[in-house]
Design a protein around this motif. Sequence first.
Motif, short mmCIF file in Angstrom:
data_model
loop_
_atom_site.label_atom_id
_atom_site.label_comp_id
_atom_site.label_asym_id
_atom_site.label_seq_id
_atom_site.Cartn_x
_atom_site.Cartn_y
_atom_site.Cartn_z
N VAL A 176 15.98 35.94 -11.00
CA VAL A 176 16.44 34.54 -11.11
C VAL A 176 16.89 34.10 -12.52
N ASN A 177 17.12 35.18 -13.29
CA ASN A 177 17.54 35.04 -14.66
C ASN A 177 16.52 34.03 -15.34
N GLY A 178 15.27 34.24 -15.12
CA GLY A 178 14.48 33.34 -15.91
C GLY A 178 14.29 32.20 -15.81
N MET A 179 14.08 31.09 -16.74
CA MET A 179 14.15 29.81 -16.66
C MET A 179 15.33 29.29 -17.62
N SER A 180 15.70 28.02 -17.22
CA SER A 180 16.73 27.19 -17.98
C SER A 180 16.16 26.92 -19.42
N ASN A 181 17.20 27.12 -20.44
CA ASN A 181 17.11 26.64 -21.70
C ASN A 181 17.36 25.30 -21.98
N ASN A 182 17.82 24.60 -21.10
CA ASN A 182 18.09 23.25 -21.37
C ASN A 182 17.21 22.22 -21.52
N TYR A 183 16.00 22.63 -21.51
CA TYR A 183 14.66 21.47 -21.32
C TYR A 183 13.82 21.55 -22.77
N TRP A 184 14.48 20.81 -23.49
CA TRP A 184 13.78 20.41 -24.93
C TRP A 184 13.05 19.06 -24.68
N GLY A 185 11.67 19.25 -24.97
CA GLY A 185 11.02 18.03 -24.92
C GLY A 185 10.07 18.33 -23.63
N TRP A 186 9.27 17.38 -23.02
CA TRP A 186 8.48 17.65 -22.03
C TRP A 186 8.76 17.60 -20.79
N GLY A 187 8.62 18.32 -19.95
CA GLY A 187 8.65 17.98 -18.14
C GLY A 187 9.93 18.65 -17.75
N LEU A 188 9.94 18.98 -16.48
CA LEU A 188 11.02 19.25 -15.51
C LEU A 188 11.34 20.81 -15.49
N GLU A 189 11.13 21.41 -16.37
CA GLU A 189 11.73 23.06 -16.44
C GLU A 189 11.02 23.77 -15.32
N ASP A 190 9.79 23.31 -15.02
CA ASP A 190 9.01 23.92 -13.83
C ASP A 190 9.67 23.75 -12.45
N ASP A 191 10.10 22.28 -12.30
CA ASP A 191 10.80 21.79 -11.12
C ASP A 191 12.17 22.58 -10.86
N GLU A 192 12.74 22.79 -12.15
CA GLU A 192 14.19 23.62 -11.99
C GLU A 192 13.73 25.02 -11.68
N PHE A 193 12.79 25.61 -12.43
CA PHE A 193 12.50 27.10 -11.85
C PHE A 193 12.07 27.29 -10.50
#
Length: 299
Positions: A176-193
Amino acid sequence: MYRSFNLMGYRVTGSKCLTICLGFTFIMGCFLASLPIIPSEPTNHQISSTTYSKKKLAIIVPFRDRFEELLEFVPHMYKFLNKQNILFHIFIIQQKDNNRFNRASLINVGFIYTKKDYDYIAMHDVDLLPMNNNLKYGYPKNGPYHISSPQTHPKYHYDTFIGGILLIKQEEFDLVNGMSNNYWGWGLEDDEFYVRLKDAKLKVLRPENITTGPDNTFRHIHDKTYRKRDTRKCFNQREITRHRDRVTGVHDVAYKIHSTHNVSIDSLQITVINVELICNKTATPWCQCPEPPKVKKVK
């Protein structure tokens, strides 16, 4: 002249005795050589070259300035996982730069660092300690395994939540190409994953028959009064990070490893990797979010 003596009622000369002893030694040597050699398991759960059958777990902990939590996390996890006979090692991926915290990029770095030597990873928050011994950290052969399920997590209870503690095979994270690198600060990176996993048709599994609930399955040791969440939104961050990221991931995470240290906490070994994350300010200017100027009250 050879001496003679009685052996089990028979008169045997010294030369015959020597022949019998050599023959017996040869037979016993052949018998012992035919037995299988079974390597013993290491007793301290450090990865050993003599271990062939077990899968190896890399616990990836994205980290910045939470040393008091780390001092509690490491002994707890060693005690918890030793009961399950898990072969594991803890990797603290520490962000050492002036940008905002980027949990997803740090996990990407941890994956890259461990993928050659470990079979699966645990994306693990440092402030979430498992308390129920029925929460298993074994190899997730049937797909990504979300240990801190919405039914038992102390804070988050929506169905698509996969934060806190997630086990995933190396090949699935890579798929899945790992996780997005766009999430600086807290929150939402898990939802995108979660959406990445869904698009790849990877079903997220969760523990079953857990009789404890949100109050006693985990211990959440984060002190929000001492360390507040960085929830600020700058520039067009809110608009960009609410969509699925089909561009960035583990293949293009920009970073430098400044140093790596083997550290002992209560004589328990971990590895600390000091990482500088490099921000593309054209793509994600919100990696640095200036505090708004304070407005002076007019008397």
